[in-house]
Design a protein around this motif. Structure first.
Motif, PDB file in Angstrom:
ATOM      1  N   LYS A 200       1.021  -1.279  -0.131  1.00  0.00           N
ATOM      2  CA  LYS A 200      -0.078   0.058   0.047  1.00  0.00           C
ATOM      3  C   LYS A 200       0.824   1.189  -0.098  1.00  0.00           C
ATOM      4  CE  LYS A 200      -4.074  -2.158   2.370  1.00  0.00           C
ATOM      5  NZ  LYS A 200      -4.918  -2.126   3.434  1.00  0.00           N
ATOM      6  N   LYS A 201       2.249   1.066   0.634  1.00  0.00           N
ATOM      7  CA  LYS A 201       2.845   2.285   0.762  1.00  0.00           C
ATOM      8  C   LYS A 201       3.414   2.519  -0.665  1.00  0.00           C
ATOM      9  CE  LYS A 201       4.228   2.306   5.524  1.00  0.00           C
ATOM     10  NZ  LYS A 201       5.448   2.179   6.603  1.00  0.00           N
ATOM     11  N   ILE A 202       3.839   1.680  -1.349  1.00  0.00           N
ATOM     12  CA  ILE A 202       4.478   1.545  -2.577  1.00  0.00           C
ATOM     13  C   ILE A 202       3.481   2.056  -3.552  1.00  0.00           C
ATOM     14  CG2 ILE A 202       5.424   0.087  -4.537  1.00  0.00           C
ATOM     15  CD1 ILE A 202       6.770  -1.609  -2.260  1.00  0.00           C
ATOM     16  N   GLN A 203       2.389   1.672  -3.588  1.00  0.00           N
ATOM     17  CA  GLN A 203       1.405   2.066  -4.509  1.00  0.00           C
ATOM     18  C   GLN A 203       1.052   3.594  -4.275  1.00  0.00           C
ATOM     19  OE1 GLN A 203      -1.735  -0.793  -3.864  1.00  0.00           O
ATOM     20  NE2 GLN A 203      -0.796  -2.202  -5.351  1.00  0.00           N
TER      21      GLN A 203
ATOM     22  N   SER B 103       2.637  14.505 -14.019  1.00  0.00           N
ATOM     23  CA  SER B 103       1.739  14.988 -14.741  1.00  0.00           C
ATOM     24  C   SER B 103       1.390  16.376 -14.316  1.00  0.00           C
ATOM     25  CB  SER B 103       0.246  14.201 -14.539  1.00  0.00           C
ATOM     26  OG  SER B 103      -0.271  14.573 -13.161  1.00  0.00           O
ATOM     27  N   ALA B 104       1.591  16.653 -13.166  1.00  0.00           N
ATOM     28  CA  ALA B 104       1.450  18.366 -12.854  1.00  0.00           C
ATOM     29  C   ALA B 104       2.773  18.894 -13.706  1.00  0.00           C
ATOM     30  CB  ALA B 104       1.574  18.382 -11.579  1.00  0.00           C
TER      31      ALA B 104
ATOM     32  N   GLU C  33       1.509   9.171  -5.817  1.00  0.00           N
ATOM     33  CA  GLU C  33       2.139  10.376  -5.722  1.00  0.00           C
ATOM     34  C   GLU C  33       3.259  11.288  -6.754  1.00  0.00           C
ATOM     35  OE1 GLU C  33       4.859  12.479  -2.379  1.00  0.00           O
ATOM     36  OE2 GLU C  33       3.335  11.086  -1.591  1.00  0.00           O
ATOM     37  N   ILE C  34       3.965  10.165  -7.174  1.00  0.00           N
ATOM     38  CA  ILE C  34       4.910  10.567  -8.114  1.00  0.00           C
ATOM     39  C   ILE C  34       4.509  10.583  -9.690  1.00  0.00           C
ATOM     40  CG2 ILE C  34       7.067   9.536  -9.569  1.00  0.00           C
ATOM     41  CD1 ILE C  34       7.917   8.204  -6.789  1.00  0.00           C
TER      42      ILE C  34
END
Length: 58
Positions: free
Chosen positions: A38-41, A52-53, A46-47
């Motif tokens: 879950k942390k990896i996903q 995309s921003a 987030e990355i």
């Protein structure tokens, strides 16, 4: 080439092939806990949002 040269070559090839086979067999035995997954996903999402921003800024 002397016989000892062939022995060294065969030994080196056997070590390489054996190491690759052991690596292949142990590749799927490393399980990741659900919490770590879950942390990896979350970090991946987030990355991707940051990237995309940055793409929209161009």
């Amino acid at each position: 080439m002397p016989a000892i040269g062939w022995v060294f070559i065969i030994l080196a090839l056997a070590l390489i092939v054996g190491s690759l086979l052991i690596l292949r067999d142990s590749a799927h035995s490393m399980k990741i806990s659900d919490e770590k997954m879950k942390k990896i996903q979350a970090r991946k999402a987030e990355i991707e949002a940051e990237e995309s921003a940055e793409d929209r800024e161009w």
